[in-house]
Write a protein that holds these residues in place. Structure first.
Motif, PDB file in Angstrom:
ATOM      1  N   UNK B 388       0.833  -1.209   0.000  1.00  0.00           N
ATOM      2  CA  UNK B 388       0.000   0.000   0.000  1.00  0.00           C
ATOM      3  C   UNK B 388       0.864   1.252   0.000  1.00  0.00           C
ATOM      4  N   UNK B 389       2.069   1.116   0.544  1.00  0.00           N
ATOM      5  CA  UNK B 389       2.943   2.296   0.635  1.00  0.00           C
ATOM      6  C   UNK B 389       3.839   2.491  -0.592  1.00  0.00           C
ATOM      7  N   UNK B 390       3.819   1.519  -1.509  1.00  0.00           N
ATOM      8  CA  UNK B 390       4.757   1.568  -2.634  1.00  0.00           C
ATOM      9  C   UNK B 390       4.657   2.872  -3.422  1.00  0.00           C
ATOM     10  N   UNK B 391       3.429   3.339  -3.630  1.00  0.00           N
ATOM     11  CA  UNK B 391       3.237   4.556  -4.409  1.00  0.00           C
ATOM     12  C   UNK B 391       3.896   5.741  -3.698  1.00  0.00           C
ATOM     13  N   UNK B 392       3.671   5.829  -2.380  1.00  0.00           N
ATOM     14  CA  UNK B 392       4.279   6.922  -1.609  1.00  0.00           C
ATOM     15  C   UNK B 392       5.803   6.835  -1.633  1.00  0.00           C
ATOM     16  N   UNK B 393       6.307   5.610  -1.649  1.00  0.00           N
ATOM     17  CA  UNK B 393       7.760   5.442  -1.651  1.00  0.00           C
ATOM     18  C   UNK B 393       8.349   5.690  -3.041  1.00  0.00           C
ATOM     19  N   UNK B 394       7.458   5.850  -4.021  1.00  0.00           N
ATOM     20  CA  UNK B 394       7.920   6.113  -5.376  1.00  0.00           C
ATOM     21  C   UNK B 394       8.316   4.860  -6.135  1.00  0.00           C
ATOM     22  N   UNK B 395       7.801   3.695  -5.701  1.00  0.00           N
ATOM     23  CA  UNK B 395       8.188   2.453  -6.373  1.00  0.00           C
ATOM     24  C   UNK B 395       7.000   1.688  -6.939  1.00  0.00           C
ATOM     25  N   UNK B 396       5.850   2.366  -7.057  1.00  0.00           N
ATOM     26  CA  UNK B 396       4.696   1.665  -7.625  1.00  0.00           C
ATOM     27  C   UNK B 396       4.940   1.413  -9.109  1.00  0.00           C
ATOM     28  N   UNK B 397       4.436   0.266  -9.594  1.00  0.00           N
ATOM     29  CA  UNK B 397       4.580  -0.015 -11.014  1.00  0.00           C
ATOM     30  C   UNK B 397       3.689   0.947 -11.799  1.00  0.00           C
ATOM     31  N   UNK B 398       4.230   1.506 -12.910  1.00  0.00           N
ATOM     32  CA  UNK B 398       3.482   2.519 -13.654  1.00  0.00           C
ATOM     33  C   UNK B 398       2.199   1.937 -14.215  1.00  0.00           C
ATOM     34  N   UNK B 399       2.278   0.721 -14.700  1.00  0.00           N
ATOM     35  CA  UNK B 399       1.097   0.111 -15.293  1.00  0.00           C
ATOM     36  C   UNK B 399       0.021  -0.103 -14.234  1.00  0.00           C
ATOM     37  N   UNK B 400       0.468  -0.553 -13.040  1.00  0.00           N
ATOM     38  CA  UNK B 400      -0.516  -0.790 -11.989  1.00  0.00           C
ATOM     39  C   UNK B 400      -1.156   0.530 -11.548  1.00  0.00           C
ATOM     40  N   UNK B 401      -0.344   1.587 -11.523  1.00  0.00           N
ATOM     41  CA  UNK B 401      -0.897   2.865 -11.101  1.00  0.00           C
ATOM     42  C   UNK B 401      -1.965   3.316 -12.116  1.00  0.00           C
ATOM     43  N   UNK B 402      -1.647   3.133 -13.395  1.00  0.00           N
ATOM     44  CA  UNK B 402      -2.586   3.482 -14.460  1.00  0.00           C
ATOM     45  C   UNK B 402      -3.874   2.671 -14.325  1.00  0.00           C
ATOM     46  N   UNK B 403      -3.698   1.366 -14.084  1.00  0.00           N
ATOM     47  CA  UNK B 403      -4.855   0.490 -13.949  1.00  0.00           C
ATOM     48  C   UNK B 403      -5.714   0.906 -12.755  1.00  0.00           C
ATOM     49  N   UNK B 404      -5.051   1.255 -11.651  1.00  0.00           N
ATOM     50  CA  UNK B 404      -5.789   1.651 -10.461  1.00  0.00           C
ATOM     51  C   UNK B 404      -6.623   2.893 -10.755  1.00  0.00           C
ATOM     52  N   UNK B 405      -6.027   3.837 -11.498  1.00  0.00           N
ATOM     53  CA  UNK B 405      -6.765   5.054 -11.838  1.00  0.00           C
ATOM     54  C   UNK B 405      -7.968   4.719 -12.705  1.00  0.00           C
TER      55      UNK B 405
END
Lengths: 200, 469
Positions: B388-405
């Protein structure tokens, strides 16, 4: 501040909430109707040791010789055992590495896992580990069911740790399964163990 | 959407025979552990007790450490404190230098791996000999451990035999003294005999013995070391100098607690009722010296982390790795932290979340590790929280972030969502080349799922309508 003070103060500062010690007396650990029978079973199966039940008419030396007939040297400081090397008086512990059989006194046997409590009883504890084969004497009536009972006995006794600051539980011979999980006896320490249950 | 772990695992899985064997080896250990658990009616009570003891000790650790130090000092032991790996390495080097030590025999210690002790000592010209058979094999082959308890099970006997022949100077002489017939030149019993003779020579020659500590007992100042081979005992029975390296979280209050943990370590880790040796050291051997180095190296900070402090309960038994389906089918080297498996994922994140976040993908959230952990560390929940913290840490996968949006947009618009679902079954009739390609991670490693003609939502409505009639 020294590292000691730093560590202690950081631990105290970072403790946010405290928890109580559980009531260990409330545990109901496994016990056996016949702990001696269970101990014998575990010793001779999972632990991989040999066990001899000594009769009142048996002589200890005969049993030791019968267990390891090819032994050329025996190390012990126990009365009634004919020895060639005394672990109290050897100049270097290394001498015990070439001894065929070490004989030591066990004080508590544990049925659930075949562990035997052996407090250090000679100047060199190498007699428990460095010798080729180990004979452990254990009084029949010194066997308990589980480790909780064994630790309670050790904790309340003044017999252990007073002469030498070491004690060990041994359950069978040294073993390893580090090469492709194949179980092999005789890794670094004693490669065979014989337990002699002595009459009470 | 790949991570360093997933890419390494993919490469590892190319050799199906190797991967399957690794999987089976560790699943067999897991099954042995299950038999041990089933044989003790009090198993779950013991787990709860063990967890509570560790929580209690960790939250009173400063007091217990002071008590431990007092008792150990009274027993004639020198106690040292190290804040970090550098200080620890310095302390050990100083003790060895003061005794003119040239060769050290050492039993397995994850703490020394953590602090890179061996490399440090070797740089100073000190020979360090690992004496656990698995560790010795790895040391000779210049490999890292692949598991914390069974470090070399991934190495094959042929390679071990070749290594021994090459690096043990008196191999032939030792081999001649072996009197049991064996057809296989790399028979494990034979190779273990060779290692025995080689290592016993090292014990005899060493100037110092080093051990880790499975437990420290505050009440008495004992340290307890558990082994099957007896190598920790050999390391401390022959040299006169004994140095113990102990992480501060290894402390327990008393002998009553020791009873609980002694019954757990081997049963959980290797599926044995006990290790062969459970040795209590309460002071130096006659004419010798004993030192205990208490090492923090980040542990006191972990205590302050409300979400992850319970990793301090871990006693490094390895049960979580043996049960982990991802560990079993990707093996230790796929992980970027030196401790693999569920506990390693968490400890790696606590060590450096920017360096070791790749391992977070090595979890299917099956929660099996939580159920086998003898001290109830909530390993998979912790991995989930890290994710859950990966995005805040700056290590979220770009594709997953896009999918989440995209998902969020869809879920927040019920009409659009319903319409999309209605058209989803059309995907079923698309040519598979359009669906099963590299752009769709769903179809990697398995076939594309079939959308049902009617969504659950529609079926539910229909059912309700029929009930009304």
């Amino acid at each position: 501040m020294s590292s000691r003070e730093e560590i202690l103060s950081r631990l105290r500062h970072n403790t946010r909430e405290t928890f109580d010690m559980p009531d260990l007396a409330a545990l109901t650990p496994i016990t056996f109707a016949d702990p001696v029978a269970e101990f014998i079973h575990k010793t001779t199966t999972t632990a991989g040791a040999t066990l001899i039940e000594m009769q009142p008419t048996d002589r200890l030396d005969d049993l030791i010789r019968r267990a390891y007939p090819e032994a050329r040297s025996v190390a012990s400081n126990l009365p009634g055992v004919r020895t060639d090397v005394n672990p109290d008086t050897v100049a270097e512990a290394q001498e015990l590495m070439h001894v065929d059989v070490g004989v030591v006194q066990g004080c508590i046997g544990v049925a659930e896992n075949a562990c035997i409590w052996i407090p250090q009883q000679t100047k060199e504890k190498a007699v428990c580990f460095a010798v080729q084969q180990l004979v452990i004497l254990l009084p029949r009536d010194a066997i308990v069911s589980n480790m909780h009972q064994a630790y309670a006995l050790i904790q309340t006794s003044t017999d252990y740790f007073s002469r030498y600051p070491f004690g060990t539980f041994i359950s069978g011979p040294s073993k390893t399964a580090d090469i492709e999980s194949a179980l092999v006896y005789g890794a670094q320490a004693a490669r065979a163990v014989t337990v002699i249950l002595t009459p009470p | 959407m790949s991570t360093r772990h997933s890419r390494a695992a993919e490469a590892y899985l190319k050799d199906d025979a190797v991967a399957s064997r690794h999987d089976q080896t560790f699943f067999a250990v897991r099954q042995k552990r299950d038999r041990m658990a089933a044989a003790l009616p009090e198993w779950e009570d013991l787990r709860e007790a063990a967890s509570q003891i560790k929580k209690h000790t960790a939250t009173h650790l400063a007091d217990y450490l002071e008590r431990f130090e007092r008792n150990a000092t009274r027993n004639g032991v020198s106690v040292h404190w190290a804040e970090d790996a550098d200080e620890y390495n310095r302390i050990v080097a100083d003790i060895l230098a003061a005794h003119n030590v040239r060769k050290v025999v050492k039993s397995k210690s994850m703490l020394t791996e953590e602090c890179h002790l061996n490399e440090n000592l070797e740089r100073q010209g000190i020979t360090v000999v690992e004496t656990d058979l698995g560790e010795r094999i790895l040391q000779m082959m210049k490999l890292a451990p692949s598991h914390i308890v069974m470090p070399a099970l991934h190495v094959h006997r042929e390679d071990i035999g070749a290594c021994f022949r090459r690096l043990i100077p008196d191999f032939d002489e030792i081999a001649r003294s072996y009197d049991r017939p064996h057809d296989d030149p790399n028979d494990p019993t034979f190779l273990t005999y060779v290692a025995r003779m080689h290592l016993r020579q090292q014990f005899a020659e060493a100037d110092a013995g080093m051990t880790g500590a499975n437990f420290g007992i505050a009440e008495t100042g004992d340290i307890v070391v558990c082994t099957n081979e007896g190598n920790a005992d050999m390391s401390t029975s022959l040299p006169r100098l004994h140095i113990v390296s102990m992480g501060i979280e290894k402390l327990i209050p008393d002998y009553a607690s020791m009873g609980v943990f002694q019954r757990f370590v081997a049963r959980s880790g290797t599926g044995q009722e006990t290790t062969v040796y459970t040795s209590h050291f309460r002071g130096p051997r006659p004419g010798g010296e004993m030192h205990i180095v208490l090492v923090d190296n980040g542990r006191s900070d972990i205590l302050g982390d409300p979400e992850h402090w319970q990793t301090l309960k871990c006693m490094r038994c390895g049960a979580c790795m043996n049960t982990c389906p991802v560990y079993r089918r990707s093996a230790g080297y796929s992980y970027t932290y030196f401790i693999p498996g569920p506990i390693g994922i968490n400890l790696g994140m606590l060590r450096d979340c920017h360096l070791y976040h790749d391992n977070l993908s090595a979890c299917s959230l099956c929660c099996s590790c939580d159920n086998v952990c003898p001290v109830k560390v909530d390993l998979s929940s912790q991995i989930y929280r890290w994710r859950q913290q990966l995005d805040d840490l700056g290590h979220a996968s770009r594709m997953k972030r896009l999918m989440s949006k995209g998902m969020a947009a869809l879920f927040n618009r019920p009409k659009l969502y319903t319409a999309t679902l209605r058209f989803a079954p059309l995907i079923n009739v698309l040519p598979s080349a359009l669906v099963s390609n590299r752009l769709n991670p769903w179809t990697y490693g398995h076939t594309m799922l079939k959308f049902p003609r009617k969504s659950f939502h529609e079926q539910w409505k229909q059912l309700k309508n029929e009930e009304k009639k």
